[in-house]
Design an enzyme around this catalytic site. Sequence first.
Site, short mmCIF file in Angstrom:
data_model
loop_
_atom_site.label_atom_id
_atom_site.label_comp_id
_atom_site.label_asym_id
_atom_site.label_seq_id
_atom_site.Cartn_x
_atom_site.Cartn_y
_atom_site.Cartn_z
CD GLN A 56 -28.25 -42.18 -31.85
OE1 GLN A 56 -27.30 -41.61 -32.35
NE2 GLN A 56 -29.05 -41.60 -30.99
CB SER A 79 -24.76 -42.91 -38.80
OG SER A 79 -24.87 -41.62 -38.24
CG LEU A 80 -22.86 -44.56 -33.98
CD1 LEU A 80 -21.83 -45.35 -33.19
CD2 LEU A 80 -24.07 -44.32 -33.12
NE ARG A 123 -21.19 -38.41 -35.81
CZ ARG A 123 -22.22 -39.21 -36.06
NH1 ARG A 123 -22.79 -39.88 -35.05
NH2 ARG A 123 -22.70 -39.35 -37.28
CG HIS A 154 -26.98 -38.33 -41.09
ND1 HIS A 154 -25.61 -38.18 -41.18
CD2 HIS A 154 -27.20 -39.35 -40.22
CE1 HIS A 154 -25.03 -39.09 -40.40
NE2 HIS A 154 -25.98 -39.79 -39.80
CD GLN A 157 -20.87 -39.80 -40.37
OE1 GLN A 157 -21.09 -39.16 -39.36
NE2 GLN A 157 -20.42 -41.04 -40.37
#
Length: 312
Positions: A9, A94-95, A119, A203, A252
């Site tokens: 992101q 991440s994503l 998500r 996170h 995660q």
Amino acid sequence: MRAFLFPGQGSQSVGMGATLAEASRTARDVFEEVDEALGQKLSQLMREGPEDQLTLTENAQPAIMANALAVFRALTLDGGVSLEKAAHFVAGHSLGEYSALSAAHAFDLSTTAKLLKLRGQAMQAAVPVGQGAMAALLGADVEKARAIAEAAAEGEVCTVANDNDPSQVVISGHRTAIERAVAIAKDMGAKRAVLLPVSAPFHCPLMQPAADRMAEALAGTQIEAPVVPVYANVTAAPEQDPDAIRDLLVHQVTGMVRWRESIAGMAATGVEEFVELGGKVLGPMIKRIAPDVKVTSVITIDDIEALAKEIA
């Protein structure tokens, strides 16, 4: 050795993927499949904006994935590049880990889009707007960042979210704690601290409600063994077991993205070239972690054709 990487992101922008879609039927197919899976004209939002809608987490996450996988599929299907032959590992920030898993055939594209939409919605809903924040600590390594976060917490959540590279660490938590961290960061040895324009504190433990929602969604999702190992964000280690991947994706959401360790680990095993698909955000981090490796950014049809020719 080579690794394929997928951005996270913050790499979204209005117009993303539009030129590629014009140049490649394969890329257009990706955008259309994602639109159909989500029941929304995400590709139009990517192409035309408005930017504030594209930046919403629930849109940005599947959009970044769609753009990266459009590049990946154009490379593999149009360019004739075999993932198994071209790359020893895949990884995503991440994503981007979902993009990497989809590229390696752990999830199909439609499933990946739906999981990332959920998500994004779950992460946004986990913390009321205005109560959480994130900040980048520049000129600070992870140990220094942890010390700053601990000093600023004062009973609230303030923790390391992304260990990006030796000089850039992101912290996440309650807004008041993050603001305290920004205020004291320079005195504690960071060069600079910058609040990030994000809509939720990703996170960190405040994301537990989102982790619970993803656990439920992933429990009902078929995951295949990826055709090449995927470096997991939370362990900074390669993984191919579907059940382990499912658990790691849940962790995660609240866990630290161990990007620095992941890149260093791949470089230590002999990876000499890192290829970022669909973005230019990971390259500078990689060069600060492993200065001697080659970094290639692949975004346009010219980039795709050049890499396909090089690999072939």
